[in-house]
Design a protein around this motif. Structure first.
Motif, PDB file in Angstrom:
ATOM      1  N   ARG A  48       3.150  -9.803 -11.198  1.00  0.00           N
ATOM      2  CA  ARG A  48       1.918 -10.517 -10.866  1.00  0.00           C
ATOM      3  C   ARG A  48       1.553 -10.303  -9.398  1.00  0.00           C
ATOM      4  O   ARG A  48       2.416 -10.207  -8.532  1.00  0.00           O
ATOM      5  CB  ARG A  48       2.106 -12.002 -11.144  1.00  0.00           C
ATOM      6  N   ASP A  49       0.259 -10.254  -9.121  1.00  0.00           N
ATOM      7  CA  ASP A  49      -0.220 -10.050  -7.748  1.00  0.00           C
ATOM      8  C   ASP A  49       0.214 -11.161  -6.803  1.00  0.00           C
ATOM      9  O   ASP A  49       0.356 -10.930  -5.610  1.00  0.00           O
ATOM     10  CB  ASP A  49      -1.745  -9.932  -7.713  1.00  0.00           C
ATOM     11  N   ASP A  50       0.407 -12.375  -7.329  1.00  0.00           N
ATOM     12  CA  ASP A  50       0.782 -13.488  -6.466  1.00  0.00           C
ATOM     13  C   ASP A  50       2.300 -13.730  -6.459  1.00  0.00           C
ATOM     14  O   ASP A  50       2.759 -14.760  -5.986  1.00  0.00           O
ATOM     15  CB  ASP A  50       0.036 -14.760  -6.873  1.00  0.00           C
ATOM     16  N   TRP A  51       3.072 -12.777  -6.970  1.00  0.00           N
ATOM     17  CA  TRP A  51       4.529 -12.849  -6.953  1.00  0.00           C
ATOM     18  C   TRP A  51       5.067 -11.707  -6.098  1.00  0.00           C
ATOM     19  O   TRP A  51       4.457 -10.640  -6.000  1.00  0.00           O
ATOM     20  CB  TRP A  51       5.095 -12.707  -8.356  1.00  0.00           C
ATOM     21  N   LEU A  52       6.212 -11.906  -5.526  1.00  0.00           N
ATOM     22  CA  LEU A  52       6.883 -10.864  -4.744  1.00  0.00           C
ATOM     23  C   LEU A  52       7.119  -9.617  -5.582  1.00  0.00           C
ATOM     24  O   LEU A  52       6.919  -8.493  -5.115  1.00  0.00           O
ATOM     25  CB  LEU A  52       8.220 -11.399  -4.217  1.00  0.00           C
ATOM     26  N   THR A  53       7.521  -9.793  -6.840  1.00  0.00           N
ATOM     27  CA  THR A  53       7.833  -8.659  -7.699  1.00  0.00           C
ATOM     28  C   THR A  53       6.628  -7.772  -7.960  1.00  0.00           C
ATOM     29  O   THR A  53       6.787  -6.614  -8.327  1.00  0.00           O
ATOM     30  CB  THR A  53       8.429  -9.120  -9.045  1.00  0.00           C
ATOM     31  N   GLY A  54       5.439  -8.287  -7.761  1.00  0.00           N
ATOM     32  CA  GLY A  54       4.240  -7.472  -7.920  1.00  0.00           C
ATOM     33  C   GLY A  54       4.000  -6.549  -6.740  1.00  0.00           C
ATOM     34  O   GLY A  54       3.136  -5.675  -6.803  1.00  0.00           O
ATOM     35  N   HIS A  55       4.783  -6.693  -5.675  1.00  0.00           N
ATOM     36  CA  HIS A  55       4.572  -5.919  -4.447  1.00  0.00           C
ATOM     37  C   HIS A  55       5.802  -5.165  -3.974  1.00  0.00           C
ATOM     38  O   HIS A  55       5.689  -4.242  -3.188  1.00  0.00           O
ATOM     39  CB  HIS A  55       4.117  -6.853  -3.318  1.00  0.00           C
ATOM     40  N   ARG A  56       6.975  -5.563  -4.408  1.00  0.00           N
ATOM     41  CA  ARG A  56       8.224  -5.037  -3.856  1.00  0.00           C
ATOM     42  C   ARG A  56       8.416  -3.540  -4.031  1.00  0.00           C
ATOM     43  O   ARG A  56       9.087  -2.906  -3.241  1.00  0.00           O
ATOM     44  CB  ARG A  56       9.416  -5.786  -4.427  1.00  0.00           C
ATOM     45  N   ASP A  57       7.849  -2.948  -5.081  1.00  0.00           N
ATOM     46  CA  ASP A  57       8.055  -1.530  -5.339  1.00  0.00           C
ATOM     47  C   ASP A  57       6.878  -0.667  -4.888  1.00  0.00           C
ATOM     48  O   ASP A  57       6.817   0.511  -5.220  1.00  0.00           O
ATOM     49  CB  ASP A  57       8.341  -1.308  -6.829  1.00  0.00           C
ATOM     50  N   ALA A  58       5.972  -1.237  -4.122  1.00  0.00           N
ATOM     51  CA  ALA A  58       4.839  -0.467  -3.604  1.00  0.00           C
ATOM     52  C   ALA A  58       5.361   0.579  -2.611  1.00  0.00           C
ATOM     53  O   ALA A  58       6.391   0.372  -1.977  1.00  0.00           O
ATOM     54  CB  ALA A  58       3.846  -1.397  -2.919  1.00  0.00           C
ATOM     55  N   PRO A  59       4.666   1.694  -2.481  1.00  0.00           N
ATOM     56  CA  PRO A  59       5.114   2.711  -1.529  1.00  0.00           C
ATOM     57  C   PRO A  59       5.102   2.173  -0.096  1.00  0.00           C
ATOM     58  O   PRO A  59       4.258   1.352   0.261  1.00  0.00           O
ATOM     59  CB  PRO A  59       4.092   3.833  -1.684  1.00  0.00           C
ATOM     60  N   GLY A  60       6.038   2.635   0.704  1.00  0.00           N
ATOM     61  CA  GLY A  60       6.124   2.164   2.090  1.00  0.00           C
ATOM     62  C   GLY A  60       6.644   0.742   2.124  1.00  0.00           C
ATOM     63  O   GLY A  60       7.233   0.253   1.183  1.00  0.00           O
ATOM     64  N   ARG A  61       6.419   0.084   3.227  1.00  0.00           N
ATOM     65  CA  ARG A  61       6.837  -1.314   3.355  1.00  0.00           C
ATOM     66  C   ARG A  61       5.684  -2.188   2.922  1.00  0.00           C
ATOM     67  O   ARG A  61       4.726  -2.396   3.648  1.00  0.00           O
ATOM     68  CB  ARG A  61       7.263  -1.599   4.788  1.00  0.00           C
ATOM     69  N   ALA A  62       5.791  -2.717   1.735  1.00  0.00           N
ATOM     70  CA  ALA A  62       4.723  -3.513   1.137  1.00  0.00           C
ATOM     71  C   ALA A  62       4.527  -4.825   1.895  1.00  0.00           C
ATOM     72  O   ALA A  62       5.459  -5.358   2.476  1.00  0.00           O
ATOM     73  CB  ALA A  62       5.057  -3.802  -0.322  1.00  0.00           C
ATOM     74  N   PRO A  63       3.298  -5.361   1.867  1.00  0.00           N
ATOM     75  CA  PRO A  63       3.051  -6.659   2.494  1.00  0.00           C
ATOM     76  C   PRO A  63       3.440  -7.815   1.579  1.00  0.00           C
ATOM     77  O   PRO A  63       3.366  -7.718   0.361  1.00  0.00           O
ATOM     78  CB  PRO A  63       1.539  -6.649   2.732  1.00  0.00           C
ATOM     79  N   CYS A  64       3.828  -8.912   2.183  1.00  0.00           N
ATOM     80  CA  CYS A  64       4.118 -10.141   1.450  1.00  0.00           C
ATOM     81  C   CYS A  64       2.815 -10.630   0.809  1.00  0.00           C
ATOM     82  O   CYS A  64       1.785 -10.702   1.485  1.00  0.00           O
ATOM     83  CB  CYS A  64       4.659 -11.194   2.416  1.00  0.00           C
ATOM     84  N   PRO A  65       2.840 -10.974  -0.479  1.00  0.00           N
ATOM     85  CA  PRO A  65       1.612 -11.456  -1.118  1.00  0.00           C
ATOM     86  C   PRO A  65       1.163 -12.825  -0.611  1.00  0.00           C
ATOM     87  O   PRO A  65       0.024 -13.215  -0.798  1.00  0.00           O
ATOM     88  CB  PRO A  65       1.974 -11.513  -2.600  1.00  0.00           C
ATOM     89  N   ARG A  66       2.047 -13.555   0.061  1.00  0.00           N
ATOM     90  CA  ARG A  66       1.709 -14.883   0.568  1.00  0.00           C
ATOM     91  C   ARG A  66       1.100 -14.802   1.965  1.00  0.00           C
ATOM     92  O   ARG A  66       0.108 -15.462   2.245  1.00  0.00           O
ATOM     93  CB  ARG A  66       2.954 -15.764   0.591  1.00  0.00           C
ATOM     94  N   CYS A  67       1.709 -14.015   2.868  1.00  0.00           N
ATOM     95  CA  CYS A  67       1.274 -14.054   4.270  1.00  0.00           C
ATOM     96  C   CYS A  67       0.870 -12.694   4.844  1.00  0.00           C
ATOM     97  O   CYS A  67       0.313 -12.640   5.934  1.00  0.00           O
ATOM     98  CB  CYS A  67       2.376 -14.667   5.138  1.00  0.00           C
ATOM     99  N   GLY A  68       1.157 -11.597   4.143  1.00  0.00           N
ATOM    100  CA  GLY A  68       0.772 -10.270   4.611  1.00  0.00           C
ATOM    101  C   GLY A  68       1.788  -9.583   5.508  1.00  0.00           C
ATOM    102  O   GLY A  68       1.617  -8.421   5.854  1.00  0.00           O
ATOM    103  N   THR A  69       2.867 -10.280   5.904  1.00  0.00           N
ATOM    104  CA  THR A  69       3.919  -9.674   6.726  1.00  0.00           C
ATOM    105  C   THR A  69       4.613  -8.585   5.910  1.00  0.00           C
ATOM    106  O   THR A  69       4.808  -8.732   4.707  1.00  0.00           O
ATOM    107  CB  THR A  69       4.961 -10.747   7.138  1.00  0.00           C
ATOM    108  N   ARG A  70       4.994  -7.489   6.576  1.00  0.00           N
ATOM    109  CA  ARG A  70       5.707  -6.414   5.889  1.00  0.00           C
ATOM    110  C   ARG A  70       7.049  -6.929   5.370  1.00  0.00           C
ATOM    111  O   ARG A  70       7.772  -7.621   6.084  1.00  0.00           O
ATOM    112  CB  ARG A  70       5.952  -5.235   6.828  1.00  0.00           C
ATOM    113  N   LEU A  71       7.372  -6.607   4.118  1.00  0.00           N
ATOM    114  CA  LEU A  71       8.619  -7.051   3.506  1.00  0.00           C
ATOM    115  C   LEU A  71       9.810  -6.327   4.106  1.00  0.00           C
ATOM    116  O   LEU A  71       9.703  -5.176   4.530  1.00  0.00           O
ATOM    117  CB  LEU A  71       8.573  -6.805   1.992  1.00  0.00           C
ATOM    118  N   SER A  72      10.941  -6.989   4.136  1.00  0.00           N
ATOM    119  CA  SER A  72      12.194  -6.400   4.610  1.00  0.00           C
ATOM    120  C   SER A  72      13.063  -6.086   3.401  1.00  0.00           C
ATOM    121  O   SER A  72      13.051  -6.804   2.400  1.00  0.00           O
ATOM    122  CB  SER A  72      12.947  -7.389   5.505  1.00  0.00           C
TER     123      SER A  72
END
Length: 92
Positions: A48-72
């Motif tokens: 889901r777009d509003d879940w971490l799992t919806g962004h974690r596998d994006a290319p590069g360092r994906a942004p947090c869906p909550r705040c936009g900070t790059r994920l670690s």
């Protein structure tokens, strides 16, 4: 699911459960119930777009869906994990 649960509870993945306050334990329990109920309903952790799992596998360092900070990304306790350094600050 652990990454999603911790992200929704706003807890850093290196936190020991013995260090959690009652409020943090309640948040962890609530997030666990919500993530498990939703995931069981669709037979997987939904991307889901509003879940971490919806962004974690994006290319590069994906942004947090909550705040936009790059994920670690890293290894904690022998497992690969992902978290938001802003929403899930390291203990200390």
């Amino acid at each position: 699911m652990a990454d999603e649960i911790l992200w929704q509870a706003r807890l850093h993945p290196s936190r020991a459960t013995s260090s959690l306050t009652d409020e943090e334990g309640d948040a962890l329990y609530g997030a666990m119930r919500d993530v498990l109920r939703t995931s069981v309903r669709v037979a997987h952790v939904p991307p889901r777009d509003d879940w971490l799992t919806g962004h974690r596998d994006a290319p590069g360092r994906a942004p947090c869906p909550r705040c936009g900070t790059r994920l670690s990304f890293g290894r904690i306790a022998g497992r690969t994990t992902v978290w938001c350094p802003h929403c899930q600050p390291a203990p200390g």
